[in-house]
Scaffold this motif. Sequence first.
Motif, mmCIF file in Angstrom:
data_model
loop_
_atom_site.group_PDB
_atom_site.id
_atom_site.type_symbol
_atom_site.label_atom_id
_atom_site.label_comp_id
_atom_site.label_asym_id
_atom_site.label_seq_id
_atom_site.Cartn_x
_atom_site.Cartn_y
_atom_site.Cartn_z
ATOM 1 N N SER A 111 0.962 -1.238 -0.007
ATOM 2 C CA SER A 111 -0.068 0.004 -0.024
ATOM 3 C C SER A 111 0.758 1.257 0.041
ATOM 4 O O SER A 111 0.092 2.551 -0.161
ATOM 5 C CB SER A 111 -0.929 0.109 1.239
ATOM 6 N N GLY A 112 2.150 1.071 0.323
ATOM 7 C CA GLY A 112 3.045 2.252 0.327
ATOM 8 C C GLY A 112 4.539 1.965 0.478
ATOM 9 O O GLY A 112 4.666 0.620 0.946
ATOM 10 N N PRO A 113 5.458 2.795 0.220
ATOM 11 C CA PRO A 113 6.981 2.229 0.375
ATOM 12 C C PRO A 113 7.319 1.993 2.067
ATOM 13 O O PRO A 113 8.191 1.378 2.018
ATOM 14 C CB PRO A 113 7.594 3.488 -0.255
ATOM 15 N N ARG A 114 6.526 2.415 3.024
ATOM 16 C CA ARG A 114 6.906 2.148 4.328
ATOM 17 C C ARG A 114 6.067 0.948 4.821
ATOM 18 O O ARG A 114 6.118 0.900 5.845
ATOM 19 C CB ARG A 114 6.723 3.452 5.205
ATOM 20 N N ASP A 115 5.221 0.197 4.207
ATOM 21 C CA ASP A 115 4.754 -1.160 4.530
ATOM 22 C C ASP A 115 5.779 -1.942 5.084
ATOM 23 O O ASP A 115 7.047 -2.026 4.761
ATOM 24 C CB ASP A 115 4.318 -1.769 3.643
ATOM 25 N N VAL A 116 5.364 -2.431 6.317
ATOM 26 C CA VAL A 116 6.399 -3.530 6.805
ATOM 27 C C VAL A 116 5.590 -5.075 6.964
ATOM 28 O O VAL A 116 4.568 -5.057 7.402
ATOM 29 C CB VAL A 116 6.807 -3.150 8.329
ATOM 30 N N LEU A 117 6.529 -5.947 6.434
ATOM 31 C CA LEU A 117 5.927 -7.179 6.642
ATOM 32 C C LEU A 117 7.129 -7.938 7.094
ATOM 33 O O LEU A 117 8.301 -8.194 6.561
ATOM 34 C CB LEU A 117 5.465 -7.964 5.335
ATOM 35 N N GLN A 118 7.479 -8.416 8.422
ATOM 36 C CA GLN A 118 8.578 -8.866 8.963
ATOM 37 C C GLN A 118 8.878 -10.284 8.962
ATOM 38 O O GLN A 118 7.686 -10.969 8.760
ATOM 39 C CB GLN A 118 8.706 -8.372 10.538
ATOM 40 N N LEU A 119 9.887 -10.685 9.005
ATOM 41 C CA LEU A 119 10.262 -12.342 9.130
ATOM 42 C C LEU A 119 9.630 -12.891 10.401
ATOM 43 O O LEU A 119 9.977 -12.388 11.399
ATOM 44 C CB LEU A 119 11.754 -12.787 8.845
ATOM 45 N N PRO A 120 8.928 -13.884 10.423
ATOM 46 C CA PRO A 120 8.091 -14.275 11.652
ATOM 47 C C PRO A 120 9.003 -15.011 12.630
ATOM 48 O O PRO A 120 10.295 -15.429 12.094
ATOM 49 C CB PRO A 120 7.017 -15.368 11.000
ATOM 50 N N ASP A 121 8.794 -15.176 13.864
ATOM 51 C CA ASP A 121 9.649 -15.712 14.955
ATOM 52 C C ASP A 121 8.976 -17.044 15.260
ATOM 53 O O ASP A 121 7.774 -17.096 15.625
ATOM 54 C CB ASP A 121 9.663 -14.724 16.108
ATOM 55 N N TRP A 122 9.628 -17.707 15.445
ATOM 56 C CA TRP A 122 9.057 -19.507 15.844
ATOM 57 C C TRP A 122 8.942 -19.518 17.343
ATOM 58 O O TRP A 122 9.695 -18.875 18.065
ATOM 59 C CB TRP A 122 10.025 -20.516 15.403
ATOM 60 N N ALA A 123 8.017 -20.086 17.777
ATOM 61 C CA ALA A 123 7.721 -20.469 19.077
ATOM 62 C C ALA A 123 8.749 -21.469 19.551
ATOM 63 O O ALA A 123 9.029 -22.017 18.783
ATOM 64 C CB ALA A 123 6.620 -20.971 19.423
ATOM 65 N N PRO A 124 9.064 -21.267 20.772
ATOM 66 C CA PRO A 124 10.450 -22.381 21.367
ATOM 67 C C PRO A 124 10.101 -23.908 21.012
ATOM 68 O O PRO A 124 10.787 -24.783 20.793
ATOM 69 C CB PRO A 124 10.386 -22.159 23.024
ATOM 70 N N ASP A 125 8.577 -24.313 20.918
ATOM 71 C CA ASP A 125 8.275 -25.277 20.814
ATOM 72 C C ASP A 125 7.966 -25.869 19.342
ATOM 73 O O ASP A 125 7.390 -26.959 19.223
ATOM 74 C CB ASP A 125 6.967 -25.656 21.721
ATOM 75 N N SER A 126 8.456 -24.962 18.648
ATOM 76 C CA SER A 126 8.162 -24.872 17.052
ATOM 77 C C SER A 126 6.563 -25.194 16.567
ATOM 78 O O SER A 126 6.483 -25.781 15.379
ATOM 79 C CB SER A 126 8.973 -26.291 16.464
ATOM 80 N N SER A 127 5.678 -25.054 17.261
ATOM 81 C CA SER A 127 4.386 -25.076 16.921
ATOM 82 C C SER A 127 3.615 -24.040 16.082
ATOM 83 O O SER A 127 2.634 -24.145 15.310
ATOM 84 C CB SER A 127 3.494 -25.253 18.142
ATOM 85 N N SER A 128 4.160 -22.740 16.342
ATOM 86 C CA SER A 128 3.411 -21.504 15.793
ATOM 87 C C SER A 128 4.607 -20.425 15.114
ATOM 88 O O SER A 128 5.527 -20.438 16.022
ATOM 89 C CB SER A 128 2.390 -21.232 16.525
ATOM 90 N N VAL A 129 4.028 -19.280 14.714
ATOM 91 C CA VAL A 129 4.953 -18.318 14.480
ATOM 92 C C VAL A 129 4.096 -17.099 14.533
ATOM 93 O O VAL A 129 3.076 -17.072 14.650
ATOM 94 C CB VAL A 129 5.599 -18.311 12.991
ATOM 95 N N THR A 130 5.004 -16.022 15.009
ATOM 96 C CA THR A 130 4.198 -14.737 15.161
ATOM 97 C C THR A 130 5.212 -13.635 14.470
ATOM 98 O O THR A 130 6.159 -13.835 14.107
ATOM 99 C CB THR A 130 4.258 -14.307 16.626
ATOM 100 N N PHE A 131 4.318 -12.619 13.714
ATOM 101 C CA PHE A 131 5.114 -11.714 12.877
ATOM 102 C C PHE A 131 4.114 -10.227 13.016
ATOM 103 O O PHE A 131 2.865 -10.479 13.410
ATOM 104 C CB PHE A 131 5.204 -11.958 11.560
ATOM 105 N N SER A 132 4.656 -9.247 12.630
ATOM 106 C CA SER A 132 3.918 -8.098 12.616
ATOM 107 C C SER A 132 3.819 -7.599 11.213
ATOM 108 O O SER A 132 4.722 -7.696 10.284
ATOM 109 C CB SER A 132 4.478 -7.077 13.598
ATOM 110 N N VAL A 133 2.776 -6.708 10.823
ATOM 111 C CA VAL A 133 2.649 -6.091 9.690
ATOM 112 C C VAL A 133 1.999 -4.640 9.900
ATOM 113 O O VAL A 133 1.249 -4.500 10.589
ATOM 114 C CB VAL A 133 1.407 -6.889 8.915
ATOM 115 N N PHE A 134 2.577 -3.751 9.103
ATOM 116 C CA PHE A 134 2.165 -2.324 9.160
ATOM 117 C C PHE A 134 1.708 -1.903 7.520
ATOM 118 O O PHE A 134 2.250 -2.219 6.658
ATOM 119 C CB PHE A 134 3.226 -1.367 9.581
ATOM 120 N N ASP A 135 0.523 -1.601 7.674
ATOM 121 C CA ASP A 135 -0.142 -0.765 6.414
ATOM 122 C C ASP A 135 0.063 0.518 6.512
ATOM 123 O O ASP A 135 -0.548 1.374 7.305
ATOM 124 C CB ASP A 135 -1.346 -1.670 6.307
#
Length: 862
Positions: free
Chosen positions: A356-380
Amino acid sequence: MAPTIRLPHLFAPVAAVALSLGPQAAPGADETDAAEQKSEEAEGFEWTLESLFDEDETLMGPSARSMAFSHDGKYAAYLWRPFAERRHGSDLWIFDVEKGEAKRVTSVSVMEPFQKRAAKVAEDRLKKHDESEGKADKAKSEGSWGELEDAMKGKSPEDEIEVGRKTIVDTVGEKDADDEDAPRYGGIQGFVWAPTANEMLISSSGDIYRHVIGDDEELVRLTRTRTAEREVQYLPDGSGYTSLVDGALVRVRFGDHLVDQLDPELPGGLTMRSYALSPDGKRIVFVASSGSIYRGGSRTVDIATYRDRFMKVRTVPRTVSDDPVAKVESAVFLHELPTGDSEVGRLIKVYERTSSGPRDVLQLPDWAPDSSSVTFSVFDQATSQVHILEADFEKDEPEEESRSEDTESADEEGAESPADGKDEEDELPGTGELEEREARIVHRFLHTGGPNTPRMIEPRYLADSRRIALITEQTGFRHVHVLDPVYETLVPMTHGRYEVYPLGLNEARTHMFMEATKEDSACLDIYALEFDTGELARLTERRGVHSSAAVSDDGAHVLAIHAAFGSPRELVHVANAKDTTAITDSHPERTTEILAAQPELFAYENRAGQEIRGFVFTPEQFGAPKLQEGETRPLLVYVYGGPLGTRKSVVEGTVQSSAYQFAQYMTREHGWVTATIDPRGQSGYGALFEKANFEQVGKPQVEDLVDGVRYLVEAHGADADRVAIHGWSFGGFQTQMCMYTEPEVFKCGIAGAGPTEWENYNSWYSTGTIGSSREGETDLGKYSLLPLAKGLEGKLLLVHGMEDSNVLYQDTVRVYAELLDAGKEALVELFVDPTGGHGLGGHVKSLGRFRKYEEFLLRANR
């Protein structure tokens, strides 16, 4: 770039009222003696512009970088090159924490067998030695090759030859140090420690090498390819590594001949950009995109060059605020790595978006220590929305489905294909049936803070694989918060009027290490935050700026770049918060003489009731008598004024040429009061300051600078009728705005490379900092300085490099023309570098620039 949480892979800124800064720790006896010694040295230094800005003698040496501790904290590694090697690349050094000793691992002689480039450097140094030195004893007497004889003591004749050659090859003589025509050694670009042993993978010239601590053997080369290996990561058990090679993700296990390609086929022209292995090594999460939002525009601008007989034109790309936003597709995938002989692993797309713009952010996700899930942030950027997302990799695996007839047919055809080739329809390793499942939003908020913060949010799982630590500015400053998705709570873990910049989590994910300005906005210290108790422990007690830090897992040891007034930037080891020892010696002797002076930090309250910080040099600091009643001195103010990551000007240990060196010179030699001020608009002082320019660029700064002048007149005897101001880039814009809108306060100014027309500047900066804009509409034109130029009443010097591709030279030409049209030709002067870029450096070097500054100021500010 702002400090961020590091991932384990390579490559990877009304009347004023004085405020008290609070008590500062008194220096110890050693520090006092050192300060007196430096003061005596400074007295013997010749304070001329020629001495300060000698083009043939570099003032500052290179700093260490990429500091990191081994898994057990016994060692730390960093990249560095001594002052004599400043023209070359950095090498790998290992610091033994217990012994307090640093050892060099790589050098020209070490890399010579592997790299043609290093071999050419070695050949050149041997040739220079043979031509100019002749014999080793003569070399020692002249001081150029002093290590050679000592290195050969007690060696056999054969060893003497080898040791002698190695010393010559690894020694930079005077003829090599500044010989730009000589071959240049590229050095080491990155490294990563193993997770389970004291060994590392090293990246140099695009290839990978392995080094084992304590191993007497030379580096082991692991790759020799034309394509660079990047994003190198150890496998979690340390048995091998993964890397990206020309868009392909490959896995290599030490001692195994198999090179296993893991990346799946992706839809829609997407290409893997970054990835992270799960802690158990069975899965990866990766971000893929169809291009870059920074290179999506088709606009170009022409820059005139005057290097040849006739003028030529150089064309450069330019994306400005009214250009269409590049339609870049991005997505996040979870992928189960193939096991055994299987070539198929689950591929799940959990998120997708269009820019949507040059300052959009989609970061590389981080793994949970138990390898079950990931989390990440997005800025529009278009909506200013921040989303914190989670995606699970289902614990209950689905039943294995038989392959489709098409796939089986392709496999059969592949089996019959010639052994020396691959059928185009063969299934690539790692390719599986694409599943689609949307990541869930676990928290959302409207970002109303500074333009640089969204890229720093970086959510990270804590030890329980549920709670998430992240940075936000929702309390007005960048602080650590903990999000609990189960209860939908966001709890601040740090708070107050200071900034926090995370470095990373300990292995157990119970603590976060961070840099913070908690003690003083001009300083930066290292802290450990314990999440369960909220305890914040300070790990560095010496006053100054500690940056680019690495912390051992137990928090007992810190490696950081330290700088303070009177103490130039060096890599230091801090043990148990108190004991600080310098590891590097990066600068020539005269540097300590020039940097001995310590300006006075000050603070004042602006008309809005906010604290504004600065530092000042006064003649009294250098032995001048105190002003008598009625006496005043000319004032020179330096300003930048714009948001730039986490950087600011008023920091301990700055050696910025305008704010420190030239300012000190004007105070010493001409008796001026010289000050540097960080007004609203600068980074590093919280959201309110960093976003101050939006829709009102330059106005808050003018107010704060006017208030600052009033403070300096009252507190330091500055002459209200002899006030000069100068700045570069954003500071060049700010200088002009002050001169045009407050001519009664600012009597003369020097504006370097200022973006006077924001609609012409790059869209990444302008749309996030100056104001919003519509496609095809030059909405930022309303912030142009051209209509304000007619307000000029004092003398103004405009400075610009004609080949500047950052802030276009045309901006200065147009405002100069506007001033001529307004009848200001007697007030404005133009000083250009015909072959200079954004920082000049063509025909106009630093010495010439500051000679012009001195002449202009002495003439114009009378």
